[in-house]
Design an enzyme around this catalytic site. Structure first.
Site, PDB file in Angstrom:
ATOM      1  N   HIS A   1       0.986  -1.371  -0.499  1.00  0.00           N
ATOM      2  CA  HIS A   1       0.132   0.191  -0.233  1.00  0.00           C
ATOM      3  C   HIS A   1       1.243   1.590   0.212  1.00  0.00           C
ATOM      4  O   HIS A   1       1.699   2.016   1.116  1.00  0.00           O
ATOM      5  CB  HIS A   1      -0.960   0.166   1.120  1.00  0.00           C
ATOM      6  CG  HIS A   1      -1.594   1.355   0.821  1.00  0.00           C
ATOM      7  ND1 HIS A   1      -3.247   0.343   1.370  1.00  0.00           N
ATOM      8  CD2 HIS A   1      -1.737   1.899   1.285  1.00  0.00           C
ATOM      9  CE1 HIS A   1      -3.953   2.344   0.830  1.00  0.00           C
ATOM     10  NE2 HIS A   1      -3.586   3.190   1.622  1.00  0.00           N
TER      11      HIS A   1
ATOM     12  N   HIS B   1       1.176   4.591  -2.066  1.00  0.00           N
ATOM     13  CA  HIS B   1       0.949   5.626  -3.238  1.00  0.00           C
ATOM     14  C   HIS B   1       2.117   6.506  -4.297  1.00  0.00           C
ATOM     15  O   HIS B   1       3.195   6.827  -3.834  1.00  0.00           O
ATOM     16  CB  HIS B   1      -0.138   7.404  -2.769  1.00  0.00           C
ATOM     17  CG  HIS B   1      -1.228   6.505  -2.133  1.00  0.00           C
ATOM     18  ND1 HIS B   1      -2.858   5.979  -2.861  1.00  0.00           N
ATOM     19  CD2 HIS B   1      -2.055   6.113  -0.834  1.00  0.00           C
ATOM     20  CE1 HIS B   1      -3.490   6.065  -2.256  1.00  0.00           C
ATOM     21  NE2 HIS B   1      -3.037   5.026  -1.248  1.00  0.00           N
TER      22      HIS B   1
ATOM     23  N   HIS C   1      -9.910   2.035  -0.234  1.00  0.00           N
ATOM     24  CA  HIS C   1      -9.907   2.427   0.268  1.00  0.00           C
ATOM     25  C   HIS C   1     -11.076   2.288   1.759  1.00  0.00           C
ATOM     26  O   HIS C   1     -12.280   2.265   0.953  1.00  0.00           O
ATOM     27  CB  HIS C   1      -9.418   3.679   0.623  1.00  0.00           C
ATOM     28  CG  HIS C   1      -7.936   3.993  -0.048  1.00  0.00           C
ATOM     29  ND1 HIS C   1      -7.032   3.669  -0.773  1.00  0.00           N
ATOM     30  CD2 HIS C   1      -6.843   4.662   0.942  1.00  0.00           C
ATOM     31  CE1 HIS C   1      -5.974   3.941  -0.804  1.00  0.00           C
ATOM     32  NE2 HIS C   1      -5.393   4.460   0.121  1.00  0.00           N
TER      33      HIS C   1
ATOM     34  N   GLU D   1     -11.236   4.157   7.100  1.00  0.00           N
ATOM     35  CA  GLU D   1     -10.291   4.508   7.180  1.00  0.00           C
ATOM     36  C   GLU D   1     -10.972   6.134   7.862  1.00  0.00           C
ATOM     37  O   GLU D   1     -10.670   6.165   9.021  1.00  0.00           O
ATOM     38  CB  GLU D   1      -8.619   5.661   6.438  1.00  0.00           C
ATOM     39  CG  GLU D   1      -8.244   6.546   6.666  1.00  0.00           C
ATOM     40  CD  GLU D   1      -7.391   7.060   5.697  1.00  0.00           C
ATOM     41  OE1 GLU D   1      -7.869   7.032   4.256  1.00  0.00           O
ATOM     42  OE2 GLU D   1      -6.521   7.455   5.704  1.00  0.00           O
TER      43      GLU D   1
ATOM     44  N   ASP E   1       1.664   3.877   2.577  1.00  0.00           N
ATOM     45  CA  ASP E   1       0.865   5.075   2.321  1.00  0.00           C
ATOM     46  C   ASP E   1       1.673   5.931   1.536  1.00  0.00           C
ATOM     47  O   ASP E   1       1.773   5.115   0.086  1.00  0.00           O
ATOM     48  CB  ASP E   1      -0.135   5.149   3.671  1.00  0.00           C
ATOM     49  CG  ASP E   1      -1.673   5.997   3.689  1.00  0.00           C
ATOM     50  OD1 ASP E   1      -1.515   5.308   2.387  1.00  0.00           O
ATOM     51  OD2 ASP E   1      -1.999   6.854   3.951  1.00  0.00           O
ATOM     52  N   ASP E   2       2.210   6.432   2.248  1.00  0.00           N
ATOM     53  CA  ASP E   2       2.406   8.022   1.483  1.00  0.00           C
ATOM     54  C   ASP E   2       3.495   8.630   2.192  1.00  0.00           C
ATOM     55  O   ASP E   2       3.286   9.802   2.987  1.00  0.00           O
ATOM     56  CB  ASP E   2       2.264   9.438   1.859  1.00  0.00           C
ATOM     57  CG  ASP E   2       0.083   9.184   0.597  1.00  0.00           C
ATOM     58  OD1 ASP E   2       0.674   8.800  -0.137  1.00  0.00           O
ATOM     59  OD2 ASP E   2      -1.089   8.867   1.421  1.00  0.00           O
TER      60      ASP E   2
HETATM   61  N1  ADE Z   1      -4.320   9.202  -1.146  1.00  0.00           N
HETATM   62  C1  ADE Z   1      -2.756   9.399  -0.739  1.00  0.00           C
HETATM   63  N2  ADE Z   1      -3.225   9.056   0.375  1.00  0.00           N
HETATM   64  C2  ADE Z   1      -4.373   8.460   0.426  1.00  0.00           C
HETATM   65  C3  ADE Z   1      -4.832   8.336   2.030  1.00  0.00           C
HETATM   66  N3  ADE Z   1      -4.529   7.810   3.226  1.00  0.00           N
HETATM   67  N4  ADE Z   1      -6.574   7.645   2.066  1.00  0.00           N
HETATM   68  C4  ADE Z   1      -6.670   7.949   0.641  1.00  0.00           C
HETATM   69  N5  ADE Z   1      -6.094   8.301  -0.528  1.00  0.00           N
HETATM   70  C5  ADE Z   1      -4.894   8.652  -0.448  1.00  0.00           C
HETATM   71 ZN    ZN Z   2      -3.600   5.203   0.982  1.00  0.00          ZN
END
Ligand code: ADE
Ligand code: ZN
Length: 352
Positions: free
Chosen positions: A12, A14, A192, A195, A273-274
């Site tokens: 996971h 992005h 997703h 969350e 995630d990011d």
């Molecule tokens: N796009 C990038 N990070 C995200 C996240 N944590 N939740 C939803 N969309 C995303």
């Molecule tokens: Zn994500």
């Protein structure tokens, strides 16, 4: 021992969200684009909350305007991941950012990414696959174009289809056409859910999109019956604990439900995630989980085994990865030993 060298799988991540701020700043400079509003004084990405995070994310992504930009980004991401012991990564790539949903433009972006990934594999041994994602707040209409891109390039480095973006917009079922299209093309499915919306969004993901994996899904703990259903279903959660902390879902790692979910028999994986947005890496995630819950090599071998099984790659790739994992750490060798695999019926009681 540091967790940096422990062989890892990340499911996971992005693609644009993995762009370091200095990478985006350099590109912005090259193109004479003023992006100063998205960075703080120290040069990090600056955002207040989840909607603001999405704004900053999309502003950063806006400077990625060509296949070559994505090739450079892919090289940067994979080199960084390999430095944290990641041997296989699936990243979320959006045709919305790569050619605006046009299939032939998307093919060019994908070609650039797969070439860069092949070079990264030769240089660092890391294997890359893409999961095409639609963006929820761009709406169901655009999700269909993303799904068509995914279906047209299934098997050409693309192994899955998913959805990110603002979970509070619409319902999962609004995107069923796109997920059905991707399923017919043989792609693995993830969305997703759970969350920023509650447990019901996880129920929608299971009932209306029939996904194989769920991004986050942490809020399923608010509904114990659904948590039991999730455990029995075998659907895997792509958990991103550091992301959840950074976006304010939990005050600290001890409060994160990852350990509770695992003890309830839900299959969980660990992801970033990011990472530059949330100041994390896979090594940091492992270290934080060790500190909060006392997880050790056996636990991370188990998590990695779950990730290997949940990866959307083909079985030949999976077998090769299994051998590399086993060769990379004694706990993974034990986890994948023939004796252990024979008795490898998922049993949460073993965790209690
Ligand atoms: N796009 C990038 N990070 C995200 C996240 N944590 N939740 C939803 N969309 C995303
Ligand atoms: Zn994500």
């Amino acid at each position: 021992m540091t967790w940096q060298d422990f062989p890892k799988i990340e499911l996971h991540l992005h693609h644009e969200g993995a762009a370091p701020p200095e990478f985006i700043r350099r590109l912005a400079q090259e193109k004479s684009v003023n992006l100063s509003g998205i960075f703080d004084d120290s040069g990090s990405y600056a955002f207040d909350d989840f909607p603001d995070f999405l704004r900053v994310y999309e502003a950063a992504a806006s400077v990625l305007g060509s296949p070559d930009d994505y090739a450079r980004l892919t090289a940067e991401i994979l080199a960084r991941l390999a430095g944290h012991g990641v041997i296989y990564a699936e990243t979320f790539v959006s045709p919305d950012f790569c050619g605006g949903g046009d299939v032939s433009a998307w093919r060019e972006y994908l070609h650039a990414m797969t070439e860069a990934a092949a070079q990264a594999e030769a240089a660092h041994g890391i294997v890359w696959r893409g999961v095409v994602t639609c963006v929820r707040h761009f709406g169901p209409y655009r999700s269909r174009a993303a799904a068509r891109c995914a279906a047209e390039t299934a098997g050409q480095g693309i192994v899955g289809f998913g959805m990110g973006g603002n979970e509070t917009m619409g319902r999962q079922g609004d995107f069923a056409w796109a997920f059905d299209c991707a399923r017919e093309a043989g792609l693995g499915l993830t969305t997703h859910a759970g969350e920023f919306c509650g447990a019901d969004s996880v129920r929608q993901a299971l009932d209306d999109l029939r996904v194989d994996r769920i991004g986050h899904g942490v809020r399923v703990v608010e509904d114990p019956a659904l948590m039991d259903r999730l455990a029995a279903s075998g659907v895997v959660l792509e958990l991103c604990p550091g992301s959840n902390l950074a976006l304010g879902l939990y005050p600290d790692m001890r409060a994160h439900p990852i350990d509770r979910l695992r003890r309830a028999g839900v299959r969980v994986t660990v992801n970033t995630d990011d990472p530059p947005f949330f100041h994390t890496t896979m090594t940091d995630e492992f270290a934080a989980l060790e500190l909060a819950f006392g997880w050790g090599e056996e636990d991370f071998a188990d998590i990695t085994s779950t990730a290997l099984r949940a990866a959307f790659c083909d079985d030949v790739t999976r077998d090769t990865l299994k051998e590399r994992l086993a060769a990379g750490h004694p706990a993974l060798a034990a986890r994948f030993s023939p004796d252990r695999m024979k008795t490898d019926v998922f049993n949460p009681d073993l965790l209690r």
